[in-house]
Write an enzyme that holds these catalytic residues in place. Structure first.
Site, PDB file in Angstrom:
ATOM      1  CB  SER A   1      30.140  20.908  35.644  1.00 40.15           C
ATOM      2  OG  SER A   1      31.307  21.933  35.591  1.00 40.15           O
TER       3      SER A   1
ATOM      4  CG  ASP B   1      42.555  18.416  38.466  1.00 39.21           C
ATOM      5  OD1 ASP B   1      43.882  18.647  38.077  1.00 39.21           O
ATOM      6  OD2 ASP B   1      41.778  19.194  38.724  1.00 39.21           O
TER       7      ASP B   1
ATOM      8  N   GLY C   1      46.496  18.500  40.117  1.00 36.97           N
ATOM      9  CA  GLY C   1      45.634  17.340  40.604  1.00 36.97           C
ATOM     10  C   GLY C   1      44.584  17.606  41.591  1.00 36.97           C
TER      11      GLY C   1
ATOM     12  N   GLY D   1      60.257   8.123  36.190  1.00 38.07           N
ATOM     13  CA  GLY D   1      61.393   7.728  37.226  1.00 38.07           C
ATOM     14  C   GLY D   1      61.691   8.568  38.196  1.00 38.07           C
TER      15      GLY D   1
ATOM     16  CG  HIS E   1      46.765  27.939  34.574  1.00 40.51           C
ATOM     17  ND1 HIS E   1      47.297  28.126  35.799  1.00 40.51           N
ATOM     18  CD2 HIS E   1      45.492  27.663  34.501  1.00 40.51           C
ATOM     19  CE1 HIS E   1      46.007  28.127  36.616  1.00 40.51           C
ATOM     20  NE2 HIS E   1      44.979  27.893  35.708  1.00 40.51           N
ATOM     21  CB  ILE E   2      52.530  24.602  31.191  1.00 42.58           C
ATOM     22  CG1 ILE E   2      53.045  24.785  29.881  1.00 42.58           C
ATOM     23  CG2 ILE E   2      52.868  23.837  32.223  1.00 42.58           C
ATOM     24  CD1 ILE E   2      54.821  25.006  29.804  1.00 42.58           C
TER      25      ILE E   2
END
Ligand code: ADP
Length: 319
Positions: free
Chosen positions: A105, A127, A170, A185, A250-251
């Site tokens: 973009s 990300d 990511g 952890g 996608h959650i």
């Protein structure tokens, strides 16, 4: 400058609505008319443009997604397609644009600026893969979503002597994995920065199980590195753990933005409006060492993020 526009482009991210709200309200407070452009660059080309008032952005600070909609339009790379966008903007009298999205973009924003429409980019992507800013809008919310889900997987893993292999988003950036790894952890974190060596992962899991007597393990893997289902099967075959893979998917993109994202979005939106009022174009907003800055998009696209090695070392010392 009297009229500006705002659009969201590329992958959506929680907090984009908070940016839209800030741009609209900051713009109107400064005496501007602010237009919403629907469906990213596609809406620019097809004239999906509407004047927004302060009430149009009421209550959206708490909502994930983007009320303007987002889209990808490969043809926006063609000058003749962008010319249509410039014509539409000229018809509405819009002289400046705030573009919320990722580095693709930003490239579109730069190309439009070169055609006479001043554009300011705002980093909106979960990300954290934009190297000119320490944090992007949506990263903190996605990170918290990951933490919530990994914590739940840990509960069930510990009851069943399992190793949960969890893939997180990511794109090309390991930040979601490393930050989530430290905050949950996790025993092992795999990103582009660490590299991936299957034998080493299996060795370490055997070590955790045999020497450290761990009843369960979490392996966090950045997307696009390896097949997590395959890795889970290998773990079942070659270690004492039962391997189970989960792809969070996608959650991670949804949900109400966190306080951190809402504040950042508000600061970024206001900064972008001020940059347009200053006559800036072809620049993008970011936060660097807790300071809200703008930087040339050309320069921003050439930067590389500082190494996360100290974070990996810290993780390794504490695991
Ligand atoms: P993101 O902004 O999240 O990185 P994309 O890479 O898909 O997402 O880019 C979003 C949109 O930006 C593309 O669909 C296209 O419309 C536009 N875009 C990307 N690269 C360019 C470019 N080089 N020139 C003009 N527009 C571009």
């Amino acid at each position: 400058m009297k009229k500006i526009g705002v659009l969201t482009s590329g992958g959506d991210a929680p907090g984009m609505n908070a940016v839209i709200r800030a741009v609209v309200r900051s713009g109107i407070s400064a005496g501007l008319e602010v237009f919403g452009i629907f469906d990213g660059y596609e809406g620019l080309v097809n004239d999906k443009i509407r004047l927004l008032n302060k009430g149009d952005v009421s209550d959206i600070i708490i909502k994930g997604g983007t009320i303007l909609g987002s889209a990808r339009l490969e043809e926006f790379k063609l000058v003749e397609v962008r010319e249509k966008a410039v014509e539409n903007l000229a018809r509405h009298g819009i002289e400046g644009l705030v573009v919320i999205g990722g580095d693709g973009s930003y490239r579109g924003a730069l190309a439009l600026t070169e055609m006479g429409i001043n554009c300011i980019g705002i980093p909106g992507t979960i990300d954290n893969d934009i190297d000119s800013t320490d944090y992007t809008i949506g990263f903190d919310t996605a990170l918290n979503t990951i933490i919530e889900n990994v914590d739940k997987l840990r509960d069930t893993s510990s009851s069943h002597h399992r190793c949960s292999v969890i893939e997180v988003m990511g794109n090309r950036c390991g930040d979601l994995a490393i930050y989530a790894g430290i905050t949950t952890g996790a025993e092992i974190i795999i990103t582009k920065e660490t590299g991936y060596d299957e034998e080493e992962v299996l060795d370490r899991l055997r070590y955790f199980e045999e020497k450290k007597q761990k009843r369960h393990s979490i392996v966090l893997v950045s997307e696009k590195i390896t097949d997590v289902h395959l890795l889970a099967r290998k773990i079942s075959l070659h270690t004492g753990f039962s391997g189970r893979a989960t792809i969070l998917g996608h959650i991670q993109r949804g949900g109400s933005p966190t306080a951190r994202d809402r504040i950042l979005a508000t600061q970024f939106g206001d900064k972008a409006v001020r940059a347009l009022l200053n006559g800036e174009g072809g620049r993008c907003v970011g936060i660097v060492n807790e300071e809200i800055i703008t930087i040339d998009i050309t320069e921003a696209l050439q930067l590389t993020k500082k190494s996360r090695k100290p974070l990996f070392e810290l993780h390794d010392r504490l695991v």
